[in-house]
Design an enzyme around this catalytic site. Structure first.
Site, PDB file in Angstrom:
ATOM      1  N   ARG A 133       0.822  -1.221   0.000  1.00 35.54           N
ATOM      2  CA  ARG A 133       0.000   0.000   0.000  1.00 35.54           C
ATOM      3  C   ARG A 133       0.855   1.270   0.000  1.00 35.54           C
ATOM      4  O   ARG A 133       0.474   2.271  -0.608  1.00 35.54           O
ATOM      5  CB  ARG A 133      -0.924  -0.008   1.206  1.00 35.54           C
ATOM      6  CG  ARG A 133      -2.145  -0.865   0.966  1.00 35.54           C
ATOM      7  CD  ARG A 133      -3.059  -0.824   2.151  1.00 35.54           C
ATOM      8  NE  ARG A 133      -4.357  -1.398   1.812  1.00 35.54           N
ATOM      9  CZ  ARG A 133      -5.270  -1.712   2.703  1.00 35.54           C
ATOM     10  NH1 ARG A 133      -5.052  -1.505   3.986  1.00 35.54           N
ATOM     11  NH2 ARG A 133      -6.435  -2.211   2.326  1.00 35.54           N
TER      12      ARG A 133
ATOM     13  N   LYS B  91     -16.147 -18.115   4.165  1.00 32.58           N
ATOM     14  CA  LYS B  91     -17.589 -18.167   4.376  1.00 32.58           C
ATOM     15  C   LYS B  91     -18.433 -17.547   3.269  1.00 32.58           C
ATOM     16  O   LYS B  91     -18.142 -16.464   2.779  1.00 32.58           O
ATOM     17  CB  LYS B  91     -17.932 -17.450   5.683  1.00 32.58           C
ATOM     18  CG  LYS B  91     -17.523 -18.240   6.891  1.00 32.58           C
ATOM     19  CD  LYS B  91     -18.006 -17.541   8.126  1.00 32.58           C
ATOM     20  CE  LYS B  91     -17.825 -18.427   9.347  1.00 32.58           C
ATOM     21  NZ  LYS B  91     -18.144 -17.686  10.566  1.00 32.58           N
TER      22      LYS B  91
ATOM     23  N   GLY C  91      -6.621  -9.056   1.032  1.00 34.79           N
ATOM     24  CA  GLY C  91      -5.397  -9.409   1.753  1.00 34.79           C
ATOM     25  C   GLY C  91      -4.891 -10.816   1.475  1.00 34.79           C
ATOM     26  O   GLY C  91      -3.718 -11.011   1.140  1.00 34.79           O
TER      27      GLY C  91
ATOM     28  N   GLY D 123     -11.824  -4.514   1.824  1.00 39.40           N
ATOM     29  CA  GLY D 123     -13.262  -4.248   1.944  1.00 39.40           C
ATOM     30  C   GLY D 123     -13.781  -3.365   0.811  1.00 39.40           C
ATOM     31  O   GLY D 123     -14.878  -3.587   0.282  1.00 39.40           O
TER      32      GLY D 123
HETATM   33  C1  3PG Z   1      -8.552  -2.036   4.932  1.00 34.70           C
HETATM   34  O1  3PG Z   1      -7.515  -2.504   5.428  1.00 34.70           O
HETATM   35  O2  3PG Z   1      -9.395  -2.733   4.344  1.00 34.70           O
HETATM   36  C2  3PG Z   1      -8.733  -0.553   4.973  1.00 34.70           C
HETATM   37  O3  3PG Z   1      -7.577   0.097   5.376  1.00 34.70           O
HETATM   38  C3  3PG Z   1      -9.929  -0.156   5.801  1.00 34.70           C
HETATM   39  O4  3PG Z   1      -9.725  -0.418   7.155  1.00 34.70           O
HETATM   40  P1  3PG Z   1     -10.988  -0.547   8.128  1.00 34.70           P
HETATM   41  O5  3PG Z   1     -11.702  -1.821   7.736  1.00 34.70           O
HETATM   42  O6  3PG Z   1     -10.419  -0.602   9.540  1.00 34.70           O
HETATM   43  O7  3PG Z   1     -11.862   0.642   7.913  1.00 34.70           O
END
Ligand code: 3PG
Length: 390
Positions: free
Chosen positions: A34, A191, A344, A367
């Site tokens: 990142r 899941k 990830g 996310g």
């Molecule tokens: C992530 O790692 O998906 C983003 O940095 C968002 O982080 P968060 O889910 O804690 O808002």
């Protein structure tokens, strides 16, 4: 939206929101993807003669409290080396901060600020007052409507998209809005419940939806096979059947694995056994797709025009259950399709199998990547569109 690349930033105070939420261990950044992705944006701002302020969150600290384990100091150390210039960490910035031309100042974790997460207006206005131009570049956090990703942009004199955010939106748009067909999506992970909305929206647009990991187990059960002690969701079997029907009524499909790799316990030393999907016993746990299935999927990927990948198809952390994910990674790498991957675990698999250079676009979003695939409008993008339209 307005793009940073098109703006004159000379002498301007430019506040850039990046997603520098990276894993840190013993004060060192352990995965820099990142940060590397944000470097071109910071460099471009410097080249354009801006006074550069960078902000980000790291982890999920308790609001209103400084907590050293969530400090951005390790990221600042990394930036110091990567930019080959002194980068300053500023803990006290809300009431004003001095930044010289060509200087880079990083604000301490924005989630230490009271009001960040609830997109508080007072905090948003304070952040906005620090800059002439606000640059939203944190694609990974674009699904959060928070003060540093959303509110600040409503009040800053100018709000624009940074090059990374723009590139992410371009790549994802290319994959989903008007894709080269066949469009193949691979959705793995443990899941169905966490990926239900993604599966649902993808089943309507893709030609082949490949379910992997624990998700596939629920589809295997839905097809009437025993799954033994495998991780699966009994209460979502009906949902899985519906998704398959939806895909088929759309001339698509969600293929069920024909063979699987099972073990008797979730452990690094578990013995891997290949079985036909109809031979799984009560004691078995499915940890990977089998070689025949991997071959079939590799052919589907080879013929694809576009591939979207989120989630491993097996427990690839254990080598004996990693062949399926490795085969998928290699097939994507070899395919001429436009390929995009995110999340990830997916990035960890791409690293493990060394295929990063052969994937057309690797997203920095976890996310946010999923929410985009779900067809949701990301709040930070909605804000930029609103600012561009007035
Ligand atoms: C992530 O790692 O998906 C983003 O940095 C968002 O982080 P968060 O889910 O804690 O808002």
């Amino acid at each position: 939206v307005i793009k940073m690349a098109d703006l004159d930033l000379s002498g301007k105070r430019v506040l850039i929101r990046e997603d520098l939420n990276v894993p840190v261990k013993e004060g060192k950044v352990t995965s820099d993807a990142r940060i590397r992705a944000s470097l071109p944006t910071i460099k471009l701002a410097l080249e354009k003669g801006a006074k550069v302020m960078v902000m980000s969150h790291l982890g999920r600290p308790t609001e209103g409290e400084y907590d050293a384990q969530y400090s951005l100091q390790p990221v600042v150390d990394y930036l110091n080396d990567a930019l080959e210039q002194h980068v300053r960490l500023e803990t006290d910035y809300l009431d004003g901060v001095d930044v010289a031309d060509n200087e880079v100042v990083v604000f301490e974790n924005v989630r230490f600020n009271v009001g960040e997460k609830k997109d508080d207006e007072t905090l948003s206005k304070k952040l906005a007052a620090l800059c002439d131009v606000y640059v939203m570049d944190a694609f990974g956090t674009a699904h959060r409507a928070q003060a540093s990703t959303h509110g600040v942009g409503l009040f800053a004199p100018v709000a624009c998209a940074g090059p990374l955010l723009a590139a992410e939106l371009d790549a994802l748009g290319k994959a989903l809005d008007n894709p080269a067909r066949p469009l193949v999506a691979i959705v793995g992970g443990s899941k169905v419940s966490t990926k239900l909305t993604v599966l649902d929206s993808l089943s309507k647009v893709v030609d082949q939806l490949v379910a992997g990991g624990g998700i596939a187990n629920t589809f295997i059960a839905a097809a009437g096979h025993a799954v033994g002690k495998s991780l699966y969701e009994k209460d979502l079997i009906a949902e899985a059947t519906k998704l398959t029907e939806a895909a088929r009524s759309n001339d698509g499909d969600i293929p069920v694995p024909t063979d699987v790799v099972v073990g008797s316990e979730f452990s690094e030393s578990a013995v891997a056994t290949i079985k036909n999907v109809s031979e799984v016993t009560d004691e078995d746990m499915i940890f990977d797709i089998g070689p025949d299935t991997a071959n079939t999927l590799a052919k589907i990927i080879e013929r694809a025009g576009t591939v979207v990948w989120n989630g491993p198809v097996g427990v690839f952390e254990f080598d004996q259950f990693g062949n399926g994910t490795e085969a998928i990674a290699n097939a994507i790498a070899k395919s001429n399709a436009f390929s995009i991957a995110g999340g990830g675990d997916t990035l960890a698999a791409i690293d493990k199998y060394g295929v990063a250079d052969d994937i057309s676009y690797i997203s920095t979003g976890g996310g946010a990547f999923l929410e985009f695939l779900e067809g949701k409008k990301l709040p930070a993008v909605a804000m930029l569109e609103k600012r561009a339209s007035v």
